[in-house]
Scaffold this motif. Structure first.
Motif, PDB file in Angstrom:
ATOM      1  N   SER A 147      52.205 -14.841  43.789  1.00 41.88           N
ATOM      2  CA  SER A 147      53.192 -15.206  44.812  1.00 41.88           C
ATOM      3  C   SER A 147      53.227 -14.164  45.928  1.00 41.88           C
ATOM      4  O   SER A 147      53.460 -14.503  47.092  1.00 41.88           O
ATOM      5  CB  SER A 147      54.576 -15.359  44.180  1.00 41.88           C
ATOM      6  OG  SER A 147      55.040 -14.130  43.655  1.00 41.88           O
ATOM      7  N   ALA A 148      52.961 -12.894  45.575  1.00 40.33           N
ATOM      8  CA  ALA A 148      52.925 -11.839  46.586  1.00 40.33           C
ATOM      9  C   ALA A 148      51.629 -11.866  47.392  1.00 40.33           C
ATOM     10  O   ALA A 148      51.523 -11.171  48.409  1.00 40.33           O
ATOM     11  CB  ALA A 148      53.086 -10.478  45.923  1.00 40.33           C
ATOM     12  N   CYS A 149      50.658 -12.668  46.939  1.00 40.05           N
ATOM     13  CA  CYS A 149      49.352 -12.736  47.608  1.00 40.05           C
ATOM     14  C   CYS A 149      49.128 -14.075  48.294  1.00 40.05           C
ATOM     15  O   CYS A 149      47.980 -14.467  48.552  1.00 40.05           O
ATOM     16  CB  CYS A 149      48.235 -12.459  46.604  1.00 40.05           C
ATOM     17  SG  CYS A 149      48.248 -10.787  45.927  1.00 40.05           S
ATOM     18  N   GLY A 150      50.216 -14.795  48.566  1.00 37.91           N
ATOM     19  CA  GLY A 150      50.097 -15.993  49.384  1.00 37.91           C
ATOM     20  C   GLY A 150      49.996 -17.301  48.643  1.00 37.91           C
ATOM     21  O   GLY A 150      49.850 -18.354  49.278  1.00 37.91           O
ATOM     22  N   PHE A 151      50.083 -17.301  47.322  1.00 44.65           N
ATOM     23  CA  PHE A 151      50.063 -18.548  46.557  1.00 44.65           C
ATOM     24  C   PHE A 151      51.472 -19.129  46.509  1.00 44.65           C
ATOM     25  O   PHE A 151      52.408 -18.480  46.030  1.00 44.65           O
ATOM     26  CB  PHE A 151      49.574 -18.306  45.127  1.00 44.65           C
ATOM     27  CG  PHE A 151      48.088 -18.127  44.991  1.00 44.65           C
ATOM     28  CD1 PHE A 151      47.279 -19.172  44.572  1.00 44.65           C
ATOM     29  CD2 PHE A 151      47.502 -16.901  45.277  1.00 44.65           C
ATOM     30  CE1 PHE A 151      45.903 -18.994  44.439  1.00 44.65           C
ATOM     31  CE2 PHE A 151      46.138 -16.708  45.136  1.00 44.65           C
ATOM     32  CZ  PHE A 151      45.329 -17.765  44.720  1.00 44.65           C
ATOM     33  N   ALA A 152      51.627 -20.343  46.971  1.00 47.28           N
ATOM     34  CA  ALA A 152      52.889 -21.069  46.839  1.00 47.28           C
ATOM     35  C   ALA A 152      52.939 -21.730  45.463  1.00 47.28           C
ATOM     36  O   ALA A 152      51.904 -21.890  44.802  1.00 47.28           O
ATOM     37  CB  ALA A 152      52.997 -22.118  47.934  1.00 47.28           C
ATOM     38  N   PRO A 153      54.134 -22.132  44.986  1.00 46.73           N
ATOM     39  CA  PRO A 153      54.213 -22.806  43.683  1.00 46.73           C
ATOM     40  C   PRO A 153      53.265 -23.992  43.562  1.00 46.73           C
ATOM     41  O   PRO A 153      52.673 -24.217  42.500  1.00 46.73           O
ATOM     42  CB  PRO A 153      55.683 -23.241  43.605  1.00 46.73           C
ATOM     43  CG  PRO A 153      56.408 -22.217  44.415  1.00 46.73           C
ATOM     44  CD  PRO A 153      55.475 -21.869  45.553  1.00 46.73           C
ATOM     45  N   ALA A 154      53.075 -24.739  44.650  1.00 49.71           N
ATOM     46  CA  ALA A 154      52.177 -25.900  44.596  1.00 49.71           C
ATOM     47  C   ALA A 154      50.717 -25.503  44.471  1.00 49.71           C
ATOM     48  O   ALA A 154      49.872 -26.341  44.142  1.00 49.71           O
ATOM     49  CB  ALA A 154      52.377 -26.760  45.843  1.00 49.71           C
ATOM     50  N   ASP A 155      50.408 -24.230  44.721  1.00 44.62           N
ATOM     51  CA  ASP A 155      49.028 -23.758  44.642  1.00 44.62           C
ATOM     52  C   ASP A 155      48.622 -23.346  43.233  1.00 44.62           C
ATOM     53  O   ASP A 155      47.460 -22.997  43.008  1.00 44.62           O
ATOM     54  CB  ASP A 155      48.823 -22.544  45.562  1.00 44.62           C
ATOM     55  CG  ASP A 155      49.075 -22.870  47.027  1.00 44.62           C
ATOM     56  OD1 ASP A 155      48.788 -24.016  47.424  1.00 44.62           O
ATOM     57  OD2 ASP A 155      49.558 -21.985  47.751  1.00 44.62           O
TER      58      ASP A 155
END
Length: 393
Positions: A147-155
């Motif tokens: 999440s801190a590296c740009g991944f959203a929950p949908a990712d």
């Protein structure tokens, strides 16, 4: 001699149970340990709840999930001590490795954020990540890191896979990556299926991994055997933390009756000399796995609150009551009661700011001083439980 049935999953961090049995630490406490190899974490939880085993080597967040009402209807489970910190590794498929190396990533363990960003660029569609259980330190590591590296929950798609099956799941293209305790990441690399991207300690310097878990009623009603078991495992953990003992420990735990793997695989996880890719590239990871050193076995209530906060938010629960319920299950009182006579170093409090120690630190203890392990997160995250009631020691 009292016989106790202990359930364990075949992982390197089951070493305290195996060593306590094999080297006589349990016998010195008047115990005969009957070690029962299990295949899945849910089996461990359910057998303990049903009284089919007396204690379990268990993922630290599992009693938290139970305390929050997110498991089956079982008697309350208490975590009385940590058995290990660290030992986790993140591995990716060979296809993701190829893309990441083509993009210039060196798989050097130096920067978890850079590794996460490289992974984000390499992924096509949602990233399917295998974890051993939904209530696990691995889930906390994956969510915190990605999440801190740009991944959203949908990712992200998080899937549970028993640790010994991680390599097969990756080979079958059921998952793209996984986070698991050793030796199963090294096993996948040895088979040519995976590349090792990060140790868990690159994300969180001291991630608590396994605990000794008992039914609450047994921990309360059988104090003599509870204390004897805790002391035996604490002494086994001290023995394991001596670097000169790790080779012997690898030989013991890799035997067919325990992990049933080449001792070289077990030794990699115990020593932190990890194989990165099937080509033979290795990296040394200092302090990859600790059993007792630096207060590693003390079951901080603030860690119960940290895990409860994450689990509650992901499951739509009120974090406040969740934290209180979880803290009641981490039995710092029993740790003090049963390990004080053995000479264990005991902190003066049971709550602390998690993630706030950048380097190993000497702090006051009940008697004299003690060393606390560095526990920082890669992104500077800290969890402050100061708003919680600190009255329970």
């Amino acid at each position: 001699m009292i016989t106790l049935r202990l359930g364990y999953i075949p992982l390197i961090d089951a070493a305290p149970l195996i060593v306590a049995h094999e080297l006589g630490f349990a016998a010195e406490e008047g115990l005969q340990l009957h070690l029962i190899r299990l295949g899945a974490w849910a089996q461990s939880r359910d057998m303990l709840g049903a009284g089919l085993i007396d204690a379990a080597h268990m993922l630290v967040p599992m009693p938290v999930g139970q305390a929050l009402g997110l498991g089956p209807d079982l008697p309350a489970l208490d975590l009385v001590m940590f058995l290990s910190h660290g030992g986790q590794a993140v591995a990716v498929s060979r296809e993701l490795e190829r893309r990441m190396r083509a993009d210039g990533h060196g798989f050097d363990f130096a920067d978890a954020r850079r590794a996460g960003l490289a992974l984000r660029r390499a992924v096509r569609g949602p990233l399917r990540v295998g974890v051993p259980f939904m209530f696990s330190t691995q889930v906390e590591l994956i969510h915190r890191w990605l999440s801190a590296c740009g991944f959203a929950p949908a990712d992200l798609q998080i899937k549970t896979v028993p640790p010994p099956m991680m390599a097969d799941a990756l080979a079958a293209n059921d998952i793209d990556a996984f986070c698991v305790g050793e030796p199963w990441a090294s096993f996948a690399v040895e088979r040519g299926i995976a590349a090792l991207l990060l140790p868990g300690t690159a994300i969180w310097a001291a991630p608590p991994e396994k605990g000794l878990v008992l039914r609450h009623d047994d921990a309360e009603n059988r104090p003599e055997q509870t204390g004897a078991l805790m002391r035996a495992l604490w002494r086994a953990g001290r023995w394991l933390d001596d670097p000169d003992h790790r080779g012997t420990a690898a030989e013991i735990i890799s035997r067919p009756c325990y992990l049933d793997l080449p001792s070289e695989l077990a030794e990699r996880g115990l020593t932190g000399r990890l194989l990165i890719s099937p080509g033979g590239q290795t990296r040394d990871v200092p302090k990859f796995l600790a059993f007792n050193a630096g207060a590693a076995s003390f079951p901080w209530k603030s860690l119960a609150a940290l895990f409860a906060d994450g689990i509650a938010r992901r499951h739509g629960l009120d974090p406040g009551p969740a934290k209180q319920a979880a803290m009641a299950r981490f039995r710092t009182d029993l740790y003090r009661q049963h390990l004080r006579p053995a000479g264990a170093a005991l902190p003066g409090a049971s709550l602390r700011v998690e993630g706030g120690i950048a380097r190993d630190r000497i702090v006051p203890a009940e008697r004299g001083q003690m060393i606390l392990r560095a526990d920082g997160f890669f992104d500077g995250f800290v969890f402050d439980p100061s708003a919680l009631d600190p009255s329970t020691n």
